[in-house]
Write a protein that holds these residues in place. Sequence first.
Motif, mmCIF file in Angstrom:
data_model
loop_
_atom_site.group_PDB
_atom_site.id
_atom_site.type_symbol
_atom_site.label_atom_id
_atom_site.label_comp_id
_atom_site.label_asym_id
_atom_site.label_seq_id
_atom_site.Cartn_x
_atom_site.Cartn_y
_atom_site.Cartn_z
ATOM 1 N N PRO A 209 8.655 24.302 -2.724
ATOM 2 C CA PRO A 209 9.373 24.691 -3.993
ATOM 3 C C PRO A 209 8.980 23.497 -5.156
ATOM 4 N N ALA A 210 9.146 23.971 -6.450
ATOM 5 C CA ALA A 210 8.722 23.272 -7.422
ATOM 6 C C ALA A 210 9.840 22.071 -7.492
ATOM 7 N N ASP A 211 11.067 22.390 -7.190
ATOM 8 C CA ASP A 211 12.059 21.252 -7.180
ATOM 9 C C ASP A 211 12.075 20.486 -5.961
ATOM 10 N N ALA A 212 11.141 20.481 -5.101
ATOM 11 C CA ALA A 212 11.302 19.607 -3.705
ATOM 12 C C ALA A 212 11.080 18.224 -4.199
ATOM 13 N N PRO A 213 11.641 17.476 -3.530
ATOM 14 C CA PRO A 213 11.352 15.942 -3.887
ATOM 15 C C PRO A 213 10.287 15.584 -3.427
ATOM 16 N N PRO A 214 9.541 14.535 -4.030
ATOM 17 C CA PRO A 214 8.143 14.008 -3.835
ATOM 18 C C PRO A 214 8.169 13.202 -2.758
ATOM 19 N N TYR A 215 6.846 13.411 -1.946
ATOM 20 C CA TYR A 215 6.684 12.498 -0.979
ATOM 21 C C TYR A 215 5.488 11.709 -0.632
ATOM 22 N N ARG A 216 5.219 10.881 0.249
ATOM 23 C CA ARG A 216 3.891 10.543 0.755
ATOM 24 C C ARG A 216 3.589 10.543 2.181
ATOM 25 N N LEU A 217 2.472 10.368 2.498
ATOM 26 C CA LEU A 217 2.150 10.289 4.016
ATOM 27 C C LEU A 217 1.736 8.796 4.343
ATOM 28 N N LEU A 218 2.312 8.091 4.963
ATOM 29 C CA LEU A 218 2.241 6.734 5.372
ATOM 30 C C LEU A 218 1.527 6.834 6.930
ATOM 31 N N LEU A 219 0.447 6.097 7.089
ATOM 32 C CA LEU A 219 -0.451 6.132 8.331
ATOM 33 C C LEU A 219 -0.337 4.764 8.617
#
Length: 415
Positions: A209-219
């Motif tokens: 959704p447009a209001d979903a929190p941001p995230y990153r993928l850490l490897l």
Amino acid sequence: MRRIHEPPGRAIEAARDSLQREVGAATGTVRVVRSPYRVCPLGAHVDHQLGQVTAMALDRCLALAYSPSGSREVVLESLDFPGRVRFAVDDVPPQASGDWGDYARGAAAVLKVHRRLERGIIATTSGPLHGGGVSSSAAVGVAYLLALADANGLSLGPDEFIELDRRIENEYLGLRNGILDQAGIILSRRGQLTRIDCRTGRREWIPAPADAPPYRLLLAFSGIRRTLAGTDYNLRVEECTSAARTLLEAAGRPSANPLLGEVSADEYAEHAHRLTGPPARRAAHFFGEIDRVRQGVDAWARGDLAQFGALMTASGESSIVNYECGRPPLIDLFHTLVACKGVHGARFSGAGFRGCCVALVDPEAVDDVARRVSHEYTRRHPLLAANGSIAVCETADGAGILDLQGGAERLTRAS
């Protein structure tokens, strides 16, 4: 553990520049395949059993700069591995047992069975992530298939590329995996979760959704490097087959293909007590993972990263307990990531016999998580940590060809 700060597009520039400088290809004839690495947030070890999986392509890629060779000869160099590979498309040699050119030879071997190959390529590859777990092998296979098809004027659809790359690994290299890696690399779309039904080939893309929190993928790469063909990967597939055969016989369908995806959830619930030992644990993982994929897709569509991350962690735990694929250093990485503040969830990335862990992380916590993981892993496994690394990624579109003529970069996607 070193932190990889290389910009996502650096591999493309390095491969292109090397080809133009070292091989002498004219600028106007050079194209670059961008074949992204991938992660599978949910759906571990179920693709070869015809289960449902999820995938995301990463903004880090394997880049293959190429130009038609003007003959049937393929000439390859790599910025990451030593030596030069040469062969003719109409006389492909057998597997060279671990040589980095195996995937190029495999691509030509499977492609020429279905299409006529008359032109080779001159090419250079570059890719920063070779620690295992992000499907670098499938990425390079896809890249060679795209380049050879393009150089020979062949028009292939995404399903054909997926099938051909599967054949490189199943038939040419002897690895009994499914279509997860290839499908994730070819079909993914930036910012979306791709769900793939490995039985039917059906796929769908689920945007957050447009209001979903941001995230990153850490490897977090463990420093363990070993090809899957030399691990217990194929043994686990055999154990899944044994479980499926027992369940199908109990369900009165002994002639069905002995894959767990052929067993319904109701049949498993009714006959699971007939399984013992490793086959029982493999089946428990399969049916648990299928349910986690279903719940995870719903959580992603709601923008519930906490729930999605919790399911990733449960998948990681099942991979350790039920699928028994985690080696001690990887298990340490997994537990360290899960304990970090700002990590929604984590699991092994890839088969879990080598490679890395992937974590879904709050962007504000990325630096702290990277520091803690590096410190803890170096303390526990200093020799492996010297070869380990950490990369922070975002999602990206699937594989395609960049047309660099005139200085422009026009992406022609495989899908």
